[in-house]
Design a protein around this motif. Structure first.
Motif, PDB file in Angstrom:
ATOM      1  N   ALA A 127       0.622  -1.660  -0.034  1.00  0.00           N
ATOM      2  CA  ALA A 127       0.246   0.141   0.207  1.00  0.00           C
ATOM      3  C   ALA A 127       0.850   1.323  -0.261  1.00  0.00           C
ATOM      4  N   PRO A 128       0.215   2.201  -0.349  1.00  0.00           N
ATOM      5  CA  PRO A 128       1.343   3.761  -0.158  1.00  0.00           C
ATOM      6  C   PRO A 128       1.568   3.586   1.400  1.00  0.00           C
ATOM      7  N   HIS A 129       2.829   3.876   1.650  1.00  0.00           N
ATOM      8  CA  HIS A 129       3.010   3.818   3.243  1.00  0.00           C
ATOM      9  C   HIS A 129       3.808   5.103   3.567  1.00  0.00           C
ATOM     10  N   ARG A 132      -7.536  10.346   6.172  1.00  0.00           N
ATOM     11  CA  ARG A 132      -6.382   9.838   5.245  1.00  0.00           C
ATOM     12  C   ARG A 132      -5.172   8.772   5.217  1.00  0.00           C
ATOM     13  N   SER A 133      -5.481   8.364   6.530  1.00  0.00           N
ATOM     14  CA  SER A 133      -4.342   6.826   6.819  1.00  0.00           C
ATOM     15  C   SER A 133      -4.524   6.418   8.360  1.00  0.00           C
ATOM     16  N   SER A 150      -9.609  -2.532   3.022  1.00  0.00           N
ATOM     17  CA  SER A 150      -7.981  -2.761   1.557  1.00  0.00           C
ATOM     18  C   SER A 150      -8.564  -1.547   0.731  1.00  0.00           C
ATOM     19  N   ASP A 151      -9.873  -1.181   0.180  1.00  0.00           N
ATOM     20  CA  ASP A 151     -10.055  -0.324  -0.861  1.00  0.00           C
ATOM     21  C   ASP A 151     -10.787   0.950  -0.149  1.00  0.00           C
ATOM     22  N   ALA A 152     -10.040   0.887   0.611  1.00  0.00           N
ATOM     23  CA  ALA A 152     -10.923   2.552   1.142  1.00  0.00           C
ATOM     24  C   ALA A 152      -9.815   4.152   1.016  1.00  0.00           C
ATOM     25  N   GLY A 153      -8.394   2.995   0.132  1.00  0.00           N
ATOM     26  CA  GLY A 153      -7.602   4.551  -0.327  1.00  0.00           C
ATOM     27  C   GLY A 153      -6.822   5.028   0.693  1.00  0.00           C
ATOM     28  N   LEU A 154      -6.581   4.388   2.332  1.00  0.00           N
ATOM     29  CA  LEU A 154      -5.599   5.212   3.117  1.00  0.00           C
ATOM     30  C   LEU A 154      -4.939   4.796   3.089  1.00  0.00           C
ATOM     31  N   GLU A 155      -3.715   5.921   2.986  1.00  0.00           N
ATOM     32  CA  GLU A 155      -1.807   5.272   3.599  1.00  0.00           C
ATOM     33  C   GLU A 155      -1.815   4.541   4.761  1.00  0.00           C
TER      34      GLU A 155
END
Ligand SMILES: Cc1ncc(COP(=O)(O)O)c(C=O)c1O
Length: 426
Positions: free
Chosen positions: A58-60, A238-239, A277-282
């Motif tokens: 994931a973006p992290h 966001r995260s 998983s698809d919530a787009g959270l960093e």
């Protein structure tokens, strides 16, 4: 007892009978002034890359826990690699900024923050200030403005047992950390309506030195469920930050830990378990010891050996003032002679000069015959070593050396005797 074969360290190994840090013999790094910390830059880089790889699902953001080792050279190196910072005080904030960590990559997680600290944090443009009590919410709401709302996260206490040492467990309701989910939930309407705060994150931390990724997965699941509630309440989330806990080797004959990949996978699985998983959270993670612990040793010199009360004491010039972990947690750090020794070994207590019976670096540990002047390396000392040290008994701080391949650099000079009273008035 025959020679001990230590589990391999990523940085420290015997070459031509001498313990080396990467390409540098430790005999070249000791001086007569007292103990020395030695760190391998290569191992810090490698550890960061391994956690980065484990988080690639994931973006992290890897927010390095500065409390593990805040040396500016190490921080700067991690910042260059892309790391952010997890900080706990204004001192750590200034240190991280000084080393080049952008404010936008800094999260402030801590159970008690002074008014001044909250004001400074609010003005610094941090990625997130983790709210851990109502008082912090009240003050931050005052310190933010509608033009520049303060970005905050709610740190929950998920009531998950990390299975680690009680002093290193932070995710149970019986500890002081975070907010019970019901309390955090009750703050949501106020946070969502606030014109001076932006609820951008949720956070928790179950504990350190996890020997299994299972508690991390469960805590992440609970955190992700709470993230869903925040989104449903209208928060601009966001995260998600499930904290640290990535383990390291202390060079003991311990059961090997699951690889880093397993901890990244546990975070991914916890988010998936909550259907997020698809919530787009960093995803933010806060490793400390896993990035620097195995990269460092404490180099100490033997002062004496004595036998008393049926025990063998090896007295060295390093003590609980440098490495307090054995005295504080009964922590195990492997002790390796710098000159390789293949003959007979026998059990010894490795103790320091401090006037406390609790001043020991190791107890009942196999060691070869030693004499005054010999060097020993205390392994796994790169994290919570220098940071937790003190000047008790009038002992100035030890120096720190960073090894980078064949090159070495003193990244902190030894404390001076006069520094011991520099801030005092006679
Ligand atoms: C909130 C928080 N994050 C991260 C860490 C880092 O833990 P570790 O060094 O075990 O990774 C700690 C350690 O106390 C912590 O309290």
């Amino acid at each position: 007892m025959t020679a001990v074969h230590f589990p391999p360290s990523t940085a420290f190994h015997y070459r031509n009978g001498i313990l080396h840090c990467d390409d540098v013999p430790l005999t070249d790094l000791a001086d007569e002034g007292g103990p020395t910390w030695v760190y391998s830059a290569r191992v810090v880089d490698q550890a960061y890359a391994a956690v980065d790889q484990a988080m690639s699902f994931a973006p992290h953001l890897i927010a390095y826990a500065v409390k593990a080792n805040g040396n500016l050279a190490i921080l700067a190196r991690l910042a260059k690699a892309g790391a952010g910072a997890d900080i706990v005080s204004e001192g750590e904030l200034r240190r991280a900024l000084r080393a080049g960590v952008p404010a936008d990559r800094i999260v402030w997680s801590g159970v008690g923050k002074r008014d001044r600290e909250l004001r400074v944090a609010a003005g610094a443009g941090l990625r997130a200030i983790h709210i851990e009590c109502i008082e912090e919410l009240d003050l931050l709401e005052r310190f933010g403005s509608p033009d520049a709302p303060v970005r905050v996260a709610l740190r929950i206490n998920p009531d998950v047992d990390s299975g680690s040492h009680p002093y290193l467990s932070t995710g149970l309701h019986s500890t002081k950390f975070g907010l019970e989910v019901a309390v955090a939930r009750s703050l949501l309407p106020r946070l969502v309506q606030s014109r001076t705060l932006r609820l951008e994150g949720v956070a928790c931390h179950v504990g350190s030195q996890l020997d299994s990724p299972v508690p991390l997965r469960e805590a992440t699941r609970l955190l992700a469920l709470f993230a869903r509630e925040c989104l449903d309440a209208g928060a601009p989330l966001r995260s998600i930050d499930p904290g640290g806990g990535w383990p390291m080797s202390y060079g003991a004959e311990e059961t090997p830990f699951p690889p880093h990949q397993a901890f990244g996978a546990a975070i991914a699985a916890g988010i998936a378990d909550a259907g997020m998983s698809d919530a787009g959270l960093e995803v933010v993670t806060e490793p400390g010891r896993a990035l620097v612990g195995d990269a460092g040793i404490l180099l100490v010199r033997v002062l004496a050996e004595k036998h008393q009360g049926g025990r063998r004491f090896v007295i060295v010039d390093g003590a609980m003032t440098e490495l307090v972990r054995p005295a504080l947690y009964g922590a195990h750090h492997a002790v390796m002679p710098v000159r390789e020794h293949l003959g007979e070994w026998s059990a010894a207590d490795v103790v320091g000069p401090v006037c406390e019976s609790g001043d020991f670096l190791a107890r009942g540990r196999p060691l070869p015959a030693v004499k005054r002047g010999d060097l020993l390396a205390i392994r796994g000392a790169g994290a919570y070593g220098r940071e937790m040290s003190s000047t008790y008994n009038g002992r100035p701080a030890a120096r720190e050396i960073l090894v980078d391949g064949k090159k070495t650099r003193m990244v902190r000079r030894r404390g001076t005797i006069s520094s011991l009273w520099a801030l005092e008035e006679p």
